[in-house]
Design an enzyme around this catalytic site. Structure first.
Site, mmCIF file in Angstrom:
data_model
loop_
_atom_site.group_PDB
_atom_site.id
_atom_site.type_symbol
_atom_site.label_atom_id
_atom_site.label_comp_id
_atom_site.label_asym_id
_atom_site.label_seq_id
_atom_site.Cartn_x
_atom_site.Cartn_y
_atom_site.Cartn_z
ATOM 1 N N ARG A 73 0.841 -1.201 0.000
ATOM 2 C CA ARG A 73 0.000 0.000 0.000
ATOM 3 C C ARG A 73 0.872 1.245 0.000
ATOM 4 O O ARG A 73 2.085 1.190 0.201
ATOM 5 C CB ARG A 73 -0.913 0.012 1.222
ATOM 6 C CG ARG A 73 -0.163 0.005 2.541
ATOM 7 C CD ARG A 73 -1.041 0.347 3.717
ATOM 8 N NE ARG A 73 -0.366 0.095 4.987
ATOM 9 C CZ ARG A 73 0.527 0.891 5.544
ATOM 10 N NH1 ARG A 73 0.896 2.005 4.915
ATOM 11 N NH2 ARG A 73 1.087 0.594 6.699
ATOM 12 N N GLY A 75 1.699 5.106 1.738
ATOM 13 C CA GLY A 75 1.887 5.531 3.115
ATOM 14 C C GLY A 75 3.111 4.920 3.766
ATOM 15 O O GLY A 75 3.970 4.324 3.111
ATOM 16 N N LYS A 76 3.167 5.063 5.088
ATOM 17 C CA LYS A 76 4.335 4.623 5.839
ATOM 18 C C LYS A 76 3.933 3.581 6.878
ATOM 19 O O LYS A 76 2.997 2.822 6.680
ATOM 20 C CB LYS A 76 5.016 5.834 6.467
ATOM 21 C CG LYS A 76 5.585 6.802 5.416
ATOM 22 C CD LYS A 76 6.631 7.704 6.022
ATOM 23 C CE LYS A 76 7.341 8.508 4.956
ATOM 24 N NZ LYS A 76 8.584 9.119 5.477
ATOM 25 N N ILE A 77 4.664 3.558 8.001
ATOM 26 C CA ILE A 77 4.451 2.508 8.992
ATOM 27 C C ILE A 77 3.306 2.867 9.931
ATOM 28 O O ILE A 77 3.104 4.044 10.275
ATOM 29 C CB ILE A 77 5.743 2.236 9.793
ATOM 30 C CG1 ILE A 77 5.615 0.960 10.624
ATOM 31 C CG2 ILE A 77 6.116 3.432 10.679
ATOM 32 C CD1 ILE A 77 6.932 0.464 11.196
ATOM 33 N N THR A 78 2.553 1.852 10.342
ATOM 34 C CA THR A 78 1.507 2.043 11.325
ATOM 35 C C THR A 78 1.352 0.758 12.130
ATOM 36 O O THR A 78 2.068 -0.220 11.919
ATOM 37 C CB THR A 78 0.178 2.447 10.670
ATOM 38 O OG1 THR A 78 -0.730 2.895 11.692
ATOM 39 C CG2 THR A 78 -0.453 1.289 9.908
ATOM 40 N N ALA A 184 -6.086 6.348 10.325
ATOM 41 C CA ALA A 184 -5.072 6.358 9.273
ATOM 42 C C ALA A 184 -5.642 5.738 8.010
ATOM 43 O O ALA A 184 -6.493 4.837 8.075
ATOM 44 C CB ALA A 184 -3.834 5.585 9.723
ATOM 45 N N ILE A 185 -5.165 6.207 6.870
ATOM 46 C CA ILE A 185 -5.626 5.688 5.581
ATOM 47 C C ILE A 185 -4.413 5.396 4.706
ATOM 48 O O ILE A 185 -3.511 6.231 4.585
ATOM 49 C CB ILE A 185 -6.563 6.684 4.872
ATOM 50 C CG1 ILE A 185 -7.845 6.843 5.686
ATOM 51 C CG2 ILE A 185 -6.884 6.217 3.448
ATOM 52 C CD1 ILE A 185 -8.806 7.871 5.127
ATOM 53 N N ALA A 199 -7.799 2.520 9.173
ATOM 54 C CA ALA A 199 -7.736 1.969 10.524
ATOM 55 C C ALA A 199 -8.229 3.051 11.479
ATOM 56 O O ALA A 199 -7.602 4.108 11.607
ATOM 57 C CB ALA A 199 -6.313 1.553 10.878
ATOM 58 N N CYS A 215 3.087 6.756 10.761
ATOM 59 C CA CYS A 215 2.882 7.426 9.469
ATOM 60 C C CYS A 215 4.035 8.362 9.118
ATOM 61 O O CYS A 215 3.890 9.238 8.258
ATOM 62 C CB CYS A 215 1.560 8.175 9.445
ATOM 63 S SG CYS A 215 0.131 7.124 9.776
#
Length: 263
Positions: A73, A75-78, A184-185, A199, A215
């Site tokens: 996906r 984005g970054k880390i979550t 977060a998306i 989420a 993020c």
């Protein structure tokens, strides 16, 4: 748009491991691309897991070697885990695909969901997701007795909030009265069909976020419905409300291909 269907993969004691849900996403994605099914939103709760989008930097991952699942996906880390409602809308979009418009629709549905519980949320320019705004900078408490003009998170490129305790922890952004992310998306569009999604923090243990740079954002934090409203709210309470607003927003959207500018 056609009717949006919902599938509950599992919540609470029946929560589903992230990799199993990812496999199911791929199966549903293939079926949607082949027009074997209609648009479908998978809803689930996961056991604790960190997932990293394609733009995640090494400096944003857990320092203690906690495993991270790298995913396809944006984005970054979550973090995903108990007390968080995760949704994977798998939908066919017109081409050329307008990814930003899809993200904005998800944000709108979650903003409406939070509002139904009495919490006002918003968007922040340049930062996807759903946010609770903090106080104006000049009204926030000083960090470590220093003026916010000298906030090391912004002034020192080597500053790492993961090493500096609760004073800078993302989970304590509410106490610092900073901007904090409620939802977060992160999505992917393959063959014109969306994957991954959102989420929404309902009542998680937010200290899980303190091991990472959520993020990739160092000067803001995270929050939940329960924290902001000062009362216990459960994922089971949120599911039907979120479904209602996802259906209202996504089913009634006027989908249009992204406009391509020509010289």
């Amino acid at each position: 748009m056609a009717e949006l269907g919902f599938v509950h993969l599992g919540f609470g004691p029946e929560s589903v491991e992230y990799t199993r849900a990812w496999d199911e996403q791929r199966r549903v994605h293939a079926a949607r691309f082949a027009d074997e099914i209609e648009d479908t939103c998978l809803l689930v709760e996961h056991p604790p897991v960190y997932t990293a989008g394609r733009r995640t930097d090494p400096s944003e991952r857990p320092l203690d070697g906690t495993p991270v699942i790298d995913v396809d996906r944006g984005g970054k880390i979550t973090w995903h885990g108990p007390g968080q409602l995760v949704g994977y809308p798998i939908m066919k979009l017109p081409r050329p695909v307008d990814v930003v418009a899809h993200v904005r629709r998800l944000e709108e549905a979650l903003i409406r969901t939070a509002a139904d519980f009495g919490l006002e949320t918003t968007r922040i320019e340049g930062r996807s997701g759903v946010w609770v705004l903090g106080d104006p900078v000049e009204e926030r408490p000083q960090l470590g007795g220093l003026s916010l003009d000298f906030d090391p998170r912004l002034a020192d490129e080597e500053f790492d909030p993961r090493l500096n305790g609760p004073e800078y922890a993302p989970s304590n952004a509410g106490q610092r009265r900073e901007d904090r992310k409620l939802a977060a998306i992160g999505i992917r569009v393959a063959k014109g069909v969306t994957m991954h999604g959102f989420a929404l923090n309902v009542n998680p243990d937010s200290t899980w976020f303190d091991r990472i740079i959520p993020c990739g954002i160092r000067d803001a934090g995270v929050t939940s419905l329960s924290y902001e409203l000062g009362r216990e709210i459960t994922v089971s309470e949120v599911v039907p409300v979120a479904e209602k607003h996802l259906r209202d927003v996504l089913e009634h959207a006027e989908l249009r291909p992204r406009e391509i500018e020509t010289a």
